[in-house]
Design an enzyme around this catalytic site. Structure first.
Site, PDB file in Angstrom:
ATOM      1  N   TYR A 146     -64.099 -25.095 -28.285  1.00  7.90           N
ATOM      2  CA  TYR A 146     -64.038 -26.060 -27.192  1.00  7.90           C
ATOM      3  C   TYR A 146     -62.608 -26.305 -26.704  1.00  7.90           C
ATOM      4  O   TYR A 146     -62.400 -26.825 -25.609  1.00  7.90           O
ATOM      5  CB  TYR A 146     -64.666 -27.385 -27.605  1.00  7.90           C
ATOM      6  CG  TYR A 146     -66.164 -27.345 -27.821  1.00  7.90           C
ATOM      7  CD1 TYR A 146     -66.912 -26.238 -27.447  1.00  7.90           C
ATOM      8  CD2 TYR A 146     -66.827 -28.408 -28.394  1.00  7.90           C
ATOM      9  CE1 TYR A 146     -68.291 -26.193 -27.645  1.00  7.90           C
ATOM     10  CE2 TYR A 146     -68.207 -28.384 -28.593  1.00  7.90           C
ATOM     11  CZ  TYR A 146     -68.922 -27.266 -28.219  1.00  7.90           C
ATOM     12  OH  TYR A 146     -70.281 -27.240 -28.415  1.00  7.90           O
ATOM     13  N   LYS A 197     -69.853 -18.758 -40.212  1.00  3.47           N
ATOM     14  CA  LYS A 197     -70.476 -17.474 -39.896  1.00  3.47           C
ATOM     15  C   LYS A 197     -69.529 -16.361 -40.331  1.00  3.47           C
ATOM     16  O   LYS A 197     -69.134 -15.484 -39.562  1.00  3.47           O
ATOM     17  CB  LYS A 197     -70.784 -17.397 -38.390  1.00  3.47           C
ATOM     18  CG  LYS A 197     -71.712 -16.251 -37.984  1.00  3.47           C
ATOM     19  CD  LYS A 197     -73.078 -16.329 -38.607  1.00  3.47           C
ATOM     20  CE  LYS A 197     -73.963 -15.194 -38.079  1.00  3.47           C
ATOM     21  NZ  LYS A 197     -75.242 -15.095 -38.807  1.00  3.47           N
ATOM     22  N   ASP A 230     -76.833 -19.933 -39.106  1.00  2.00           N
ATOM     23  CA  ASP A 230     -78.235 -19.703 -38.766  1.00  2.00           C
ATOM     24  C   ASP A 230     -79.151 -20.138 -39.900  1.00  2.00           C
ATOM     25  O   ASP A 230     -80.187 -20.763 -39.687  1.00  2.00           O
ATOM     26  CB  ASP A 230     -78.483 -18.247 -38.373  1.00  2.00           C
ATOM     27  CG  ASP A 230     -77.775 -17.253 -39.276  1.00  2.00           C
ATOM     28  OD1 ASP A 230     -76.971 -17.654 -40.138  1.00  2.00           O
ATOM     29  OD2 ASP A 230     -78.026 -16.037 -39.118  1.00  2.00           O
ATOM     30  N   ASP A 254     -71.843 -29.360 -33.390  1.00  2.00           N
ATOM     31  CA  ASP A 254     -72.497 -29.871 -32.187  1.00  2.00           C
ATOM     32  C   ASP A 254     -73.975 -29.494 -32.198  1.00  2.00           C
ATOM     33  O   ASP A 254     -74.863 -30.331 -31.967  1.00  2.00           O
ATOM     34  CB  ASP A 254     -71.791 -29.286 -30.962  1.00  2.00           C
ATOM     35  CG  ASP A 254     -72.174 -29.982 -29.664  1.00  2.00           C
ATOM     36  OD1 ASP A 254     -72.990 -30.918 -29.689  1.00  2.00           O
ATOM     37  OD2 ASP A 254     -71.653 -29.582 -28.613  1.00  2.00           O
ATOM     38  N   ASP A 258     -77.619 -31.985 -33.515  1.00  2.00           N
ATOM     39  CA  ASP A 258     -78.764 -32.216 -32.636  1.00  2.00           C
ATOM     40  C   ASP A 258     -80.052 -31.718 -33.286  1.00  2.00           C
ATOM     41  O   ASP A 258     -81.105 -32.352 -33.173  1.00  2.00           O
ATOM     42  CB  ASP A 258     -78.553 -31.521 -31.292  1.00  2.00           C
ATOM     43  CG  ASP A 258     -77.726 -32.355 -30.325  1.00  2.00           C
ATOM     44  OD1 ASP A 258     -76.973 -33.221 -30.812  1.00  2.00           O
ATOM     45  OD2 ASP A 258     -77.815 -32.150 -29.111  1.00  2.00           O
TER      46      ASP A 258
END
Length: 377
Positions: A146, A197, A230, A254, A258
């Protein structure tokens, strides 16, 4: 704001969309704690978004910037919505929430995930999956993709357009957010799961290596595990009770938080705290906000769930005001209201009465009054 040294300064910025609606209920809760529990704080309300832009040409006008600069804590509502089309991109960027996170170096974003037994019938996940769920996601908030450079959109020689962003992390950026996770775990169940990851991304290779190194040097007493992002998403849905503290980078945090909202019944239930570094006086800048966005589709209808914002006040009481008993009291009041059947539309079972935003605020304040009266009978 008051200049009394013992008073904690709180800037209340409702923002856009449903932000002012839910923040109004949080303000009522703050006023209750000031009146009934003598919490030492002064509040200053300030505007953000389209309304101040139309008046000043800035989404973040000078008086709002001043209020936030001098505040110990900022209670934030939401930003974004259709009205953003009326604000030029440059003006929006100049006063963006990303910019505020960077300005105040709010690098550690805490998002508690707790399943309420009262919402088991309306939650998307099965009750047996949600039983005992209580964990915290710590998201690194001021680095990663970001904020990385270079970034942009360009036209290639063959006429195609290309968008590009840069994911990057340094040793210090990783270690300081990981340290927050380890320190928090020591106050809970002593378990940290680091999410990356590393099987694909060099950034994540560095992330994992630095977390392991910090763990070995300073926090070997804390149990440390690792998951690829994942797999972490799947595990949050499959068996969320396995987690205590989860720490991860900006974009992964982020997305995962959620996803984890489904373990709380609704995105409208989730609070958060974004914390800066501790200064030489032992203080740290903090911004508290519900995880949800501005929800322009329901803005102005008075039906938004204010509990994410109200529970953000509980985090403010605990982390900035250092009043854990008051934070516990507010969390108890929210659970009492839910147990009594208080529901906004997003968490209502089929056939249940749906409360307005103000009525849900009423339910929490009523629960606070009852608990208070019982303690002082």
């Amino acid at each position: 704001m008051s200049t009394q040294s013992n008073m904690v300064k709180v800037a209340v910025v409702g923002g856009e969309g449903i932000g002012p609606e839910v923040t109004a209920q949080s303000r009522r809760v703050l006023d209750w704690f000031a009146a009934k529990r003598n919490v030492p704080m002064t509040l200053r309300e300030a505007q953000y978004g389209l309304i101040p832009y139309l008046a000043t040409g800035k989404v973040l006008p000078e008086d709002t910037a001043e209020a936030m600069d001098e505040a110990d804590a900022i209670l934030w509502g939401a930003t974004g919505g259709p009205e953003t089309t009326e604000v030029p991109a440059a003006a929006r960027k100049a006063g963006s929430l990303l910019g505020l996170r960077s300005k105040y170096d709010l690098y550690a974003n805490l998002r508690p995930i707790m399943a309420s037994p009262a919402l088991s019938a309306s939650a998307p996940l099965k009750a047996e999956v949600l039983d005992g769920v209580d964990f915290v996601i710590i998201r690194e908030l001021t680095s990663g993709i970001y904020f990385g450079e270079p970034r942009g959109i360009e036209t290639l020689p063959d006429g195609q357009r290309r968008g590009f962003n840069t994911e990057q992390y340094t040793t210090n950026q990783i270690r300081r957010v990981a340290r927050s996770a380890f320190e928090l775990a020591r106050t809970r169940r002593n378990k940290v799961c680091s999410v990356d990851k590393a099987n694909v991304l060099e950034t994540s290779v560095v992330w994992r290596e630095e977390v392991i190194r910090l763990h070995k040097e300073e926090f070997s007493d804390v149990e440390l595990t690792h998951l690829y992002v994942d797999n972490a998403a799947m595990q949050i849905v499959r068996e969320p009770r396995q987690f205590d503290v989860m720490v991860t980078g900006n974009i992964f945090g982020d997305i995962l938080s959620d996803c984890a909202a489904m373990a709380s019944g609704s995105l409208g239930m989730l609070p958060s705290a974004s914390l800066g570094p501790v200064d030489r006086f032992g203080r740290r800048k903090a911004l508290y906000e519900p995880v949800h966005g501005s929800a322009p589709d329901i803005a102005g209808k008075g039906i938004a769930n204010p509990l994410g914002s109200i529970l953000s006040v509980a985090m403010l009481l605990r982390l900035t005001l250092n009043r854990p008993e008051d934070a516990d009291l507010l969390e108890q009041a929210v659970q009492t209201a839910l147990a009594s059947g208080a529901r906004t539309a997003d968490i209502a079972e089929a056939g249940a009465k749906k409360l307005s935003t103000v009525q849900m605020g009423d339910a929490v304040l009523s629960a606070l009054d009852k608990i208070w009266a019982k303690e002082h009978a």
